[in-house]
Design a protein around this motif. Structure first.
Motif, PDB file in Angstrom:
ATOM      1  N   ALA A 131       0.842  -1.199   0.000  1.00 16.01           N
ATOM      2  CA  ALA A 131       0.000   0.000   0.000  1.00 16.01           C
ATOM      3  C   ALA A 131       0.876   1.248   0.000  1.00 16.01           C
ATOM      4  O   ALA A 131       0.504   2.282  -0.556  1.00 16.01           O
ATOM      5  CB  ALA A 131      -0.912  -0.009   1.228  1.00 16.01           C
ATOM      6  N   THR A 150       4.346  -0.644   3.735  1.00 17.81           N
ATOM      7  CA  THR A 150       3.112  -1.070   4.389  1.00 17.81           C
ATOM      8  C   THR A 150       2.387  -2.034   3.458  1.00 17.81           C
ATOM      9  O   THR A 150       2.207  -1.744   2.264  1.00 17.81           O
ATOM     10  CB  THR A 150       2.189   0.137   4.687  1.00 17.81           C
ATOM     11  OG1 THR A 150       2.919   1.092   5.461  1.00 17.81           O
ATOM     12  CG2 THR A 150       0.959  -0.301   5.452  1.00 17.81           C
ATOM     13  N   LEU A 151       1.997  -3.198   3.989  1.00 18.21           N
ATOM     14  CA  LEU A 151       1.249  -4.162   3.188  1.00 18.21           C
ATOM     15  C   LEU A 151      -0.183  -3.671   2.967  1.00 18.21           C
ATOM     16  O   LEU A 151      -0.638  -2.721   3.611  1.00 18.21           O
ATOM     17  CB  LEU A 151       1.241  -5.526   3.878  1.00 18.21           C
ATOM     18  CG  LEU A 151       2.604  -6.183   4.140  1.00 18.21           C
ATOM     19  CD1 LEU A 151       2.414  -7.528   4.813  1.00 18.21           C
ATOM     20  CD2 LEU A 151       3.395  -6.333   2.845  1.00 18.21           C
ATOM     21  N   LYS A 152      -0.877  -4.334   2.067  1.00 19.07           N
ATOM     22  CA  LYS A 152      -2.242  -3.927   1.733  1.00 19.07           C
ATOM     23  C   LYS A 152      -3.185  -4.021   2.934  1.00 19.07           C
ATOM     24  O   LYS A 152      -4.165  -3.289   3.033  1.00 19.07           O
ATOM     25  CB  LYS A 152      -2.781  -4.819   0.610  1.00 19.07           C
ATOM     26  CG  LYS A 152      -2.072  -4.633  -0.726  1.00 19.07           C
ATOM     27  CD  LYS A 152      -2.390  -3.299  -1.358  1.00 19.07           C
ATOM     28  CE  LYS A 152      -1.822  -3.194  -2.769  1.00 19.07           C
ATOM     29  NZ  LYS A 152      -2.138  -1.904  -3.403  1.00 19.07           N
ATOM     30  N   ASP A 153      -2.864  -4.928   3.915  1.00 13.91           N
ATOM     31  CA  ASP A 153      -3.722  -5.070   5.093  1.00 13.91           C
ATOM     32  C   ASP A 153      -3.332  -4.110   6.212  1.00 13.91           C
ATOM     33  O   ASP A 153      -3.871  -4.189   7.325  1.00 13.91           O
ATOM     34  CB  ASP A 153      -3.700  -6.505   5.600  1.00 13.91           C
ATOM     35  CG  ASP A 153      -2.313  -6.946   6.062  1.00 13.91           C
ATOM     36  OD1 ASP A 153      -1.368  -6.117   6.020  1.00 13.91           O
ATOM     37  OD2 ASP A 153      -2.152  -8.110   6.458  1.00 13.91           O
ATOM     38  N   GLY A 154      -2.353  -3.206   5.935  1.00 18.59           N
ATOM     39  CA  GLY A 154      -1.954  -2.217   6.920  1.00 18.59           C
ATOM     40  C   GLY A 154      -0.769  -2.616   7.777  1.00 18.59           C
ATOM     41  O   GLY A 154      -0.321  -1.826   8.623  1.00 18.59           O
ATOM     42  N   THR A 155      -0.237  -3.832   7.587  1.00 15.28           N
ATOM     43  CA  THR A 155       0.918  -4.277   8.378  1.00 15.28           C
ATOM     44  C   THR A 155       2.164  -3.504   7.970  1.00 15.28           C
ATOM     45  O   THR A 155       2.488  -3.417   6.781  1.00 15.28           O
ATOM     46  CB  THR A 155       1.164  -5.783   8.159  1.00 15.28           C
ATOM     47  OG1 THR A 155      -0.013  -6.506   8.492  1.00 15.28           O
ATOM     48  CG2 THR A 155       2.323  -6.270   9.017  1.00 15.28           C
ATOM     49  N   TYR A 239       7.759 -12.414   6.284  1.00 12.80           N
ATOM     50  CA  TYR A 239       6.558 -12.552   5.449  1.00 12.80           C
ATOM     51  C   TYR A 239       6.981 -13.223   4.143  1.00 12.80           C
ATOM     52  O   TYR A 239       7.487 -12.576   3.217  1.00 12.80           O
ATOM     53  CB  TYR A 239       5.904 -11.188   5.207  1.00 12.80           C
ATOM     54  CG  TYR A 239       5.351 -10.579   6.479  1.00 12.80           C
ATOM     55  CD1 TYR A 239       4.101 -10.967   6.955  1.00 12.80           C
ATOM     56  CD2 TYR A 239       6.093  -9.662   7.203  1.00 12.80           C
ATOM     57  CE1 TYR A 239       3.582 -10.419   8.131  1.00 12.80           C
ATOM     58  CE2 TYR A 239       5.592  -9.113   8.377  1.00 12.80           C
ATOM     59  CZ  TYR A 239       4.331  -9.505   8.837  1.00 12.80           C
ATOM     60  OH  TYR A 239       3.835  -8.966  10.012  1.00 12.80           O
ATOM     61  N   TYR A 242       6.195 -12.297   0.464  1.00 14.73           N
ATOM     62  CA  TYR A 242       6.863 -11.103  -0.070  1.00 14.73           C
ATOM     63  C   TYR A 242       8.391 -11.254   0.022  1.00 14.73           C
ATOM     64  O   TYR A 242       9.115 -10.273   0.103  1.00 14.73           O
ATOM     65  CB  TYR A 242       6.419  -9.857   0.713  1.00 14.73           C
ATOM     66  CG  TYR A 242       4.920  -9.694   0.776  1.00 14.73           C
ATOM     67  CD1 TYR A 242       4.236  -8.982  -0.201  1.00 14.73           C
ATOM     68  CD2 TYR A 242       4.189 -10.282   1.806  1.00 14.73           C
ATOM     69  CE1 TYR A 242       2.859  -8.836  -0.150  1.00 14.73           C
ATOM     70  CE2 TYR A 242       2.811 -10.146   1.866  1.00 14.73           C
ATOM     71  CZ  TYR A 242       2.145  -9.422   0.883  1.00 14.73           C
ATOM     72  OH  TYR A 242       0.786  -9.289   0.931  1.00 14.73           O
ATOM     73  N   GLU A 251       8.706  -8.076   9.533  1.00 11.35           N
ATOM     74  CA  GLU A 251       7.917  -7.219  10.412  1.00 11.35           C
ATOM     75  C   GLU A 251       8.730  -5.990  10.832  1.00 11.35           C
ATOM     76  O   GLU A 251       9.928  -6.099  11.137  1.00 11.35           O
ATOM     77  CB  GLU A 251       7.545  -8.058  11.641  1.00 11.35           C
ATOM     78  CG  GLU A 251       6.929  -7.312  12.781  1.00 11.35           C
ATOM     79  CD  GLU A 251       6.811  -8.189  14.022  1.00 11.35           C
ATOM     80  OE1 GLU A 251       6.140  -7.742  14.971  1.00 11.35           O
ATOM     81  OE2 GLU A 251       7.399  -9.296  14.049  1.00 11.35           O
TER      82      GLU A 251
END
Length: 562
Positions: A131, A150-155, A239, A242, A251
């Protein structure tokens, strides 16, 4: 011929010439000359002898010039220098101190190239995977750079991306290093004692592992598993969706750098507790798991809430098998108990020392080493420095220790330094003793003793079965006149080459002398065509002799050996 190991493309030859010219620039031309390189490659003397060491560089110490040469040669050679800085058994202390200053920071790669690398590795554009992907990197190094994302889920994550094209550069440099190592082994006196080929092979394995980020990801997972029941240690999550060979996504964990003592104090952290937890976690890695973080500098250790320690960057790790852990434990206990005879026993058991005179000298040096620590209180003993000093004594007697032991001594020094900064009364010996005693206790437990005895019986049984057959084969070879002893002549190629050059020059000189004598005789004969009253044949002979003589003189002057 060793140099057929080199990749013979144009890029390799250009890079090879660049390496040699940098070594000459920093005053290491005498070593290049000893390697007899012009015998193996068709670059000629002019390719490697241009330029001279400036007066400013000549004033610098040997170690400083070596460090500057490695920095100029780039990432691969910088990594080699960093490896050598962990080898006090091979490299003098003054050079090690210089190599510790090596810097491998490079300007950041443009964001477009980073995103192209992510697309190539993961199969999707960066904008489809993240994202948000920050333009400015958090850190840059010679092999990779790190960006927040930032990942698409907000992480929130950090993305470590390998520099595009760095693998090809490193592979070319490794070819060059291996070629130089083979030449050093053949031509440099005493080089076999340092095993340059083995050192480069070890380095090649290390840097190839470091190039593969998926391997680092698996290492992180192993550390997470090892500490999954330890609430005082935090290891970032990898992750894998990715992550690949050139991209590592982890993380994002925010904390306070362990060396930022003022901020830790303001945040209400217990510095003494952090020191104990850090030492305990490191000793667990060494003695319990046999897998330890080999680069525990403050930038890789952050403090979270409740004094939890978060560990980053697992590109450099060390490994100890069970046998090495036992030897290390018994050696450390013998040193701490100031028992020189037990130290000698351990060295003899490992097969590293067999000469009687060397044994006596080593016992004397170890006794002096122990005396230096005899009046030192246990809480004042620095275990890392003690191990480092001990290894230096052994290196004097050419006793080789596994490279991982060198990594361990350096890591121990770093951890002790951090511990004493956090707590001036920090005592690594007290932290170490329970782990060492537990290993010794397990070592001599009835179960392990039974297992060792059973293993010894199996080995002797196998030896007893194979010995008659081996003796029979040995006798049969002698009876059939097939018993051979292979002798290897080392360093004779240079002698043969020099003899060939000398023979050719002598033959050339005889031809020139014959032309001069023959032309002189012809000049006395008043026959045949003449020019300005002199026989043409005689003048021609003088001309050819002069031309050949001039060429011979130039060749001798170029060789630098009059």
């Amino acid at each position: 011929m060793p140099f057929n190991r080199f990749n013979r493309n144009v890029r390799s030859l250009k890079r090879y010439r660049q390496v040699l010219s940098v070594l000459f620039k920093y005053g290491f031309g005498h070593i290049i000359e000893q390697l007899n390189i012009d015998y193996y490659i068709q670059l000629g003397k002019r390719a490697v002898t241009f330029g001279a060491t400036s007066r400013d560089l000549q004033r610098l110490p040997h170690g400083a010039r070596f460090r500057l040469a490695l920095e100029e040669l780039g990432p691969t050679f910088i990594k080699l220098g960093q490896l050598l800085s962990t080898r006090p058994d091979l490299v003098p202390e003054d050079i090690i101190n210089e190599l510790k200053k090596l810097q491998d920071h490079l300007p950041p790669v443009p964001l477009e190239e980073v995103q192209a690398q992510i697309h190539s590795e993961l199969g999707y554009p960066a904008e489809d995977l993240f994202a948000l992907f920050e333009m400015m990197p958090l850190a840059t190094a010679s092999m990779a750079q790190v960006h927040r994302a930032t990942l698409k889920d907000g992480t929130e994550v950090v993305c470590k991306v390998r520099r595009p094209g760095i693998e090809a550069v490193i592979m070319t440099d490794l070819d060059i290093m291996m070629g130089l190592a083979y030449l050093a082994n053949k031509h440099l006196p005493g080089a076999d004692m340092y095993d340059p080929v083995g050192l480069v092979k070890e380095f090649r394995r290390s840097i190839q592992r470091e190039l593969d980020f998926s391997r680092e990801g698996r290492t992180i997972d192993r550390f997470r598993k090892n500490f999954e029941d330890d609430e005082t240690i935090r290891i970032p999550t990898v992750y894998w969706d990715y992550t690949g060979h050139t991209v590592l996504t982890m993380e994002y964990v925010s904390g306070i750098k362990i060396s930022n003592f003022d901020e830790l104090t303001r945040g209400g952290h217990d510095l003494k507790l952090i020191a104990r937890r850090g030492a305990n976690s490191f000793l667990k890695q060494v003695f319990q798991f046999g897998l330890f973080h080999a680069d525990p500098h403050p930038g890789n250790l952050h403090i979270l809430e409740d004094d939890v320690i978060c560990i980053f960057d697992f590109g450099m790790v060390g490994r100890l098998d069970d046998e090495l852990k036992i030897h290390l434990t018994e050696l450390l206990l013998a040193i701490l108990h100031r028992d020189a005879d037990q130290i000698i026993t351990q060295l003899l058991y490992s097969g590293d020392l067999n000469d009687e005179s060397s044994r006596k000298n080593l016992r004397h040096d170890l006794a002096e080493f122990i005396d230096d620590y005899y009046d030192t209180l246990l809480q004042d003993i620095k275990v890392g420095k003690l191990l480092f000093d001990f290894i230096q004594i052994l290196s004097h007697y050419q006793i080789k220790f596994p490279p991982n032991l060198m990594l361990l001594s350096r890591s121990l020094i770093a951890m002790e330094g951090i511990g004493r900064q956090l707590d001036p009364h920090f005592n690594m010996v007290e932290q170490l003793r329970p782990f060492a005693e537990e290993i010794v206790k397990k070592r001599y437990s009835p179960g392990n003793m039974t297992k060792d005895i059973a293993g010894t019986i199996r080995e002797y049984h196998a030896l007893g079965k194979s010995l008659p057959k081996d003796i029979k084969e040995f006798i049969n070879r002698i009876n059939r006149n097939q018993f051979k002893i292979d002798l290897e002549h080392r360093g004779l190629e240079r002698l043969v080459t020099d003899l060939e050059k000398s023979t050719n020059r002598i033959s050339f000189s005889m031809v020139i002398a014959a032309l001069i004598i023959g032309s002189s005789v012809v000049m006395q004969i008043d026959k045949g065509p003449s020019l300005m009253g002199f026989p043409v044949i005689g003048l021609f002979g003088y001309s050819v002799a002069g031309f050949l003589g001039f060429g011979l003189a130039i060749a001798i002057l170029r060789s630098g050996r009059l």
